[in-house]
Design an enzyme around this catalytic site. Sequence first.
Site, short mmCIF file in Angstrom:
data_model
loop_
_atom_site.label_atom_id
_atom_site.label_comp_id
_atom_site.label_asym_id
_atom_site.label_seq_id
_atom_site.Cartn_x
_atom_site.Cartn_y
_atom_site.Cartn_z
N GLY A 52 1.01 -1.06 0.04
CA GLY A 52 -0.20 -0.17 -0.01
C GLY A 52 0.92 1.16 -0.14
N GLU A 53 0.44 2.56 0.48
CA GLU A 53 1.29 3.50 0.47
C GLU A 53 1.51 3.70 1.85
OE1 GLU A 53 2.97 6.86 0.29
OE2 GLU A 53 1.38 6.84 1.71
N SER A 54 2.90 3.44 2.03
CA SER A 54 3.53 3.42 3.49
C SER A 54 3.38 4.38 4.44
CB SER A 54 4.91 3.06 3.29
OG SER A 54 5.68 3.87 2.83
N CYS A 81 6.40 -5.07 1.11
CA CYS A 81 6.44 -4.13 0.25
C CYS A 81 6.13 -2.85 1.17
CB CYS A 81 5.27 -4.13 -0.73
SG CYS A 81 5.73 -3.15 -2.08
N ARG A 107 12.33 3.55 -1.16
CA ARG A 107 10.71 3.53 -1.77
C ARG A 107 10.60 3.55 -3.35
NH1 ARG A 107 6.33 6.67 1.22
NH2 ARG A 107 5.91 7.53 -1.05
N ILE A 133 5.82 -5.20 -7.05
CA ILE A 133 4.86 -4.09 -7.53
C ILE A 133 5.29 -2.77 -6.94
CG2 ILE A 133 2.55 -3.33 -7.73
CD1 ILE A 133 1.77 -6.20 -7.45
N ARG A 134 5.88 -1.94 -7.75
CA ARG A 134 6.44 -0.75 -7.32
C ARG A 134 7.26 -0.90 -5.76
NH1 ARG A 134 1.06 2.39 -6.30
NH2 ARG A 134 2.20 2.65 -4.26
N HIS A 169 5.66 -9.55 -3.24
CA HIS A 169 4.36 -9.72 -2.54
C HIS A 169 4.34 -11.36 -2.47
CE1 HIS A 169 2.57 -5.70 -2.50
NE2 HIS A 169 3.44 -5.49 -3.43
N GLU A 171 2.10 -12.95 -0.80
CA GLU A 171 0.55 -13.15 -1.04
C GLU A 171 0.15 -13.41 -2.16
OE1 GLU A 171 0.51 -8.88 -1.35
OE2 GLU A 171 1.70 -10.33 -0.63
#
Length: 191
Positions: A52-54, A81, A107, A133-134, A169, A171
């Site tokens: 997500g957005e840390s 992530c 990041r 992913i990013r 990731h 998951e």
Amino acid sequence: MIIGILDLQGDVEEHQLITEKTFKEMNIEGTTKLVNVLEDIKDCDGLIISGGESSTIGMHLKKTGIYEYIKTSGIPILGTCAGLVLLSEKTDQDQPLLGLINASVKRNGFGRQRMSFETDITFNNEEYHGIFIRAPYVDEISGDVEVLSKYDDKIIAVKQNQYMGIAFHPELTEDTLVHKVFLNEVLDYIA
């Protein structure tokens, strides 16, 4: 055993499914629990912080009191992530960090969304298919931080004490290797 999964952003349901699959494979009596406020985490034996957005996740942790609980309880944590970023003590943005792993993290180190990729890596000395992913990467470690994986000479998975941070990731795969390593850490912690 109860594994809390921070229910804010990222692949929450996917982390629940792979954790429950790992319980079965390891023959562990366990369940997952969604964590969103302080009361949710108090009976958990471990916590997963997904992508997500840390900075948003960090602000939520502080606002709800989960941040202080994590810092003082010693609960084992798997950060994937954005979770890796949050576990570190330094990053290239001004944001709340837990500082539980002596690492500096870049990041979006592998680039923006369109630069996301999949590749085979070695994790904890075993073959693994990583989905990035990013993704961030660790650009500096100190102390007793253990490197669990590298890709392209960049550190993508670390562990310090009961805290594990990974750039990819797990998951989003069917491979339970990462979650097995984490659940073994939780078993050691609660023993």
